[in-house]
Design a protein around this motif. Structure first.
Motif, mmCIF file in Angstrom:
data_model
loop_
_atom_site.group_PDB
_atom_site.id
_atom_site.type_symbol
_atom_site.label_atom_id
_atom_site.label_comp_id
_atom_site.label_asym_id
_atom_site.label_seq_id
_atom_site.Cartn_x
_atom_site.Cartn_y
_atom_site.Cartn_z
ATOM 1 N N PRO A 1 0.783 -1.240 0.000
ATOM 2 C CA PRO A 1 0.000 0.000 0.000
ATOM 3 C C PRO A 1 0.818 1.295 0.000
ATOM 4 N N PHE A 2 0.338 2.241 -0.785
ATOM 5 C CA PHE A 2 0.766 3.638 -0.743
ATOM 6 C C PHE A 2 -0.437 4.469 -1.131
ATOM 7 N N LEU A 3 -0.493 5.690 -0.634
ATOM 8 C CA LEU A 3 -1.692 6.503 -0.799
ATOM 9 C C LEU A 3 -1.533 7.667 -1.776
ATOM 10 N N SER B 1 -8.730 -1.066 -2.764
ATOM 11 C CA SER B 1 -9.428 -1.317 -1.504
ATOM 12 C C SER B 1 -8.478 -1.879 -0.453
ATOM 13 N N SER B 2 -7.592 -2.779 -0.880
ATOM 14 C CA SER B 2 -6.627 -3.343 0.074
ATOM 15 C C SER B 2 -5.662 -2.277 0.567
ATOM 16 N N THR C 1 -9.862 -6.160 -10.499
ATOM 17 C CA THR C 1 -8.627 -6.408 -9.748
ATOM 18 C C THR C 1 -8.024 -5.100 -9.255
ATOM 19 N N PHE C 2 -8.033 -4.080 -10.109
ATOM 20 C CA PHE C 2 -7.517 -2.777 -9.691
ATOM 21 C C PHE C 2 -8.349 -2.228 -8.538
ATOM 22 N N ARG C 3 -9.661 -2.401 -8.617
ATOM 23 C CA ARG C 3 -10.539 -1.956 -7.534
ATOM 24 C C ARG C 3 -10.191 -2.709 -6.233
ATOM 25 N N GLY C 4 -9.974 -4.019 -6.331
ATOM 26 C CA GLY C 4 -9.617 -4.806 -5.156
ATOM 27 C C GLY C 4 -8.280 -4.402 -4.574
#
Length: 324
Positions: A146-148, A232-233, A226-229
């Motif tokens: 993850p990065f925001l 979300s992760s 998949t990009f949405r998942g």
């Protein structure tokens, strides 16, 4: 975290450009998973499993798997909805991780040396954290942890698509507007820092992979979902709860190699060092002038780092056996 050790280059096989490794369809839990095998070239080789990134396929590991074949008996899978695998019911990190776990169990080859690139890196972290009995070592190439700040990724421009109802239809329409040759060039430019490192044979193979995508009606939906998942992760990882990928990274016990390219345009370049700091037993290799798919762009460098990891952990295992 420590610096990765590089195996001497002259001990690797001579340079070659092998064709994609032979593949086969395997029915697993009611759907087809496509698997490519890179048979070992020496006795005593240990099992390895390679997991590709978002929009990729098992073909992304052709060169690295070949370079490691005298030490590793390799298999590379196409995740559900990608490459030549049938679509899945869910396109989340946990769903992909469960498919990897099921494949290792089905093949009876565990524990394996597990490799993951980008999305496959996030999936592999979850597998290694939750099923340590299935993983000998872990190698992460530009892991999509993850990065925001999505300004640090070319894929940030896809974020508005996630807010559009039936965004996969728009993605499919967009795909249909581009010739396969143009799409293949865009993919290479996004993933590779120095295109001169990609030979004509690999360019043609990339084009053929794009044509496979165009023929698969489910591909656009699989990509968007998949990009949405994945997004979300990322968001969940900064909230309380056991599902955080960063907390899972901290739970990994397998000896781990993390490889990052300083010219990665898809994953924030700060993620690879952060991953190495999070995983307790880790080694880091940051590569100047390299993009998102180091195993494709500079496979010999990645192979040298993997062999360094195997030499180190093999020596450790032998000392443990002797002490026992």
């Amino acid at each position: 975290m420590k610096r990765a050790t590089l195996w001497p280059d002259h001990l690797l096989p001579e340079h070659s450009v092998p064709p994609p490794w032979p593949g086969r369809e395997v029915r697993l839990d009611g759907t087809v998973t496509y698997v490519r095998d890179t048979p070992a070239t020496a006795s005593g080789a240990e099992p390895a499993l390679y997991v590709h990134g978002l929009g990729g396929s098992s073909q992304n590991w052709t060169d690295l798997a070949g370079l490691l074949a005298d030490r590793l008996d390799g298999q590379a899978i196409d995740l559900p909805g990608f490459g030549r695998s049938e679509p899945g019911r869910s396109y989340t990190i946990p769903a992909f991780a469960q498919r990897v776990v099921r494949w290792i169990e089905h093949s009876g080859r565990g524990p394996v040396h597990l490799f993951g690139n980008s999305l496959g890196g996030a999936v592999s972290v979850q597998v290694a954290a939750l099923r340590p009995d299935l993983v000998r070592t872990l190698t992460l190439v530009s892991p999509a942890l993850p990065f925001l700040d999505f300004r640090r990724s070319l894929q940030g421009r896809m974020l508005p698509l996630l807010a559009i109802p039936r965004g996969e239809r728009l993605a499919a329409w967009r795909l249909a507007q581009l010739a396969p040759e143009a799409m293949a060039q865009q993919v290479l430019e996004a993933c590779v820092a120095d295109l001169s490192r990609i030979c004509e044979q690999r360019r043609q193979e990339a084009l053929e992979e794009i044509r496979v995508r165009y023929e698969a009606e489910h591909y656009a939906a699989a990509y968007v979902r998949t990009f949405r998942g994945l997004v979300s992760s990322f968001l969940r990882s900064y909230l309380p709860g056991a599902g955080s990928l960063w907390r899972l990274a901290g739970a990994v016990r397998a000896p781990t190699l993390v490889v990052g390219g300083r010219h990665d345009r898809l994953v924030d370049v700060r993620v690879a060092p952060q991953t190495a700091r999070a995983v307790p037993d880790s080694r880091l290799l940051m590569l100047d002038g390299v993009g998102h798919v180091a195993q494709v762009e500079v496979p010999r460098l990645v192979a040298r780092a993997v062999l360094g990891l195997l030499a180190e952990t093999g020596d450790t295992a032998r000392r443990s056996d002797m002490a026992g």
